[in-house]
Design a protein around this motif. Structure first.
Motif, short mmCIF file in Angstrom:
data_model
loop_
_atom_site.label_atom_id
_atom_site.label_comp_id
_atom_site.label_asym_id
_atom_site.label_seq_id
_atom_site.Cartn_x
_atom_site.Cartn_y
_atom_site.Cartn_z
N UNK A 141 0.35 -5.65 -2.45
CA UNK A 141 -0.93 -6.04 -3.04
C UNK A 141 -1.80 -4.79 -3.11
N UNK A 142 -2.23 -4.43 -4.30
CA UNK A 142 -3.02 -3.21 -4.48
C UNK A 142 -4.48 -3.53 -4.14
N UNK A 143 -4.96 -2.89 -3.09
CA UNK A 143 -6.34 -3.10 -2.63
C UNK A 143 -7.29 -2.20 -3.41
N UNK A 144 -6.91 -0.93 -3.56
CA UNK A 144 -7.74 0.04 -4.25
C UNK A 144 -6.84 1.06 -4.92
N UNK A 145 -7.23 1.51 -6.11
CA UNK A 145 -6.48 2.56 -6.79
C UNK A 145 -5.44 2.02 -7.76
N UNK A 146 -4.40 2.83 -7.96
CA UNK A 146 -3.34 2.52 -8.92
C UNK A 146 -2.04 3.11 -8.40
N UNK A 205 -2.67 -2.15 -10.31
CA UNK A 205 -4.05 -1.69 -10.09
C UNK A 205 -4.72 -2.66 -9.13
N UNK A 206 -5.88 -2.28 -8.64
CA UNK A 206 -6.60 -3.09 -7.67
C UNK A 206 -6.60 -4.56 -8.08
N UNK A 207 -6.16 -5.42 -7.18
CA UNK A 207 -6.11 -6.85 -7.43
C UNK A 207 -4.75 -7.35 -7.86
N UNK A 208 -3.81 -6.44 -8.19
CA UNK A 208 -2.47 -6.84 -8.63
C UNK A 208 -1.54 -7.04 -7.44
N UNK A 264 -1.62 -3.40 0.52
CA UNK A 264 -1.21 -4.24 1.64
C UNK A 264 0.25 -4.58 1.39
N UNK A 265 1.11 -4.01 2.21
CA UNK A 265 2.55 -4.23 2.10
C UNK A 265 2.90 -5.37 3.04
N UNK A 266 3.48 -6.43 2.49
CA UNK A 266 3.89 -7.59 3.27
C UNK A 266 5.39 -7.75 3.16
#
Length: 112
Positions: free
Chosen positions: A62-67, A80-83, A103-105
């Motif tokens: 889950x991309x928190x910030x950036x790309x 990108x953020x939110x993906x 966030x790596x799950x």
């Protein structure tokens, strides 16, 4: 009950990654080696990558910030953020297009 600010952890890890010689920083928010579920905030300085490696189980980024760009073989996906990127089974790598935090799950599976 435990509460963790993923946004605050992401800011902290980006600061650490930008300052680190490796260009990376990470902190496990939940789980670890003793649990099947693990969630880790990982940060990367722009241009830094996590080299090709095997997927340890079912996983998402889950991309928190950036790309970032997730690559597996000849395929790649930009996040990108939110993906939310679904990590494919097998070898893959991750590269930051800009200073980024994810966030790596992962749910570790028993692999032969």
């Amino acid at each position: 009950m435990q509460k963790i600010s993923i946004e605050a952890l992401a800011r902290q890890q980006i600061t650490a990654a930008v300052a680190a010689s490796s260009g990376r920083a990470a902190d496990t928010a939940y789980g670890g080696h003793e649990k099947r579920l693990r969630q880790t905030v990982m940060a990367f300085r722009a241009g830094t990558q996590l080299s090709e490696h095997q997927n340890p189980g079912e996983a998402t980024v889950y991309v928190i910030k950036g790309s970032v760009r997730l690559r597996a073989g000849a395929e790649s996906w930009q996040g990108k953020a939110g993906d939310l990127l679904i990590v494919p089974d097998g070898l893959h790598s991750l590269e930051a297009d800009e200073d980024s935090a994810v966030l790596f799950t992962v749910v570790k599976t028993d692999r032969p």
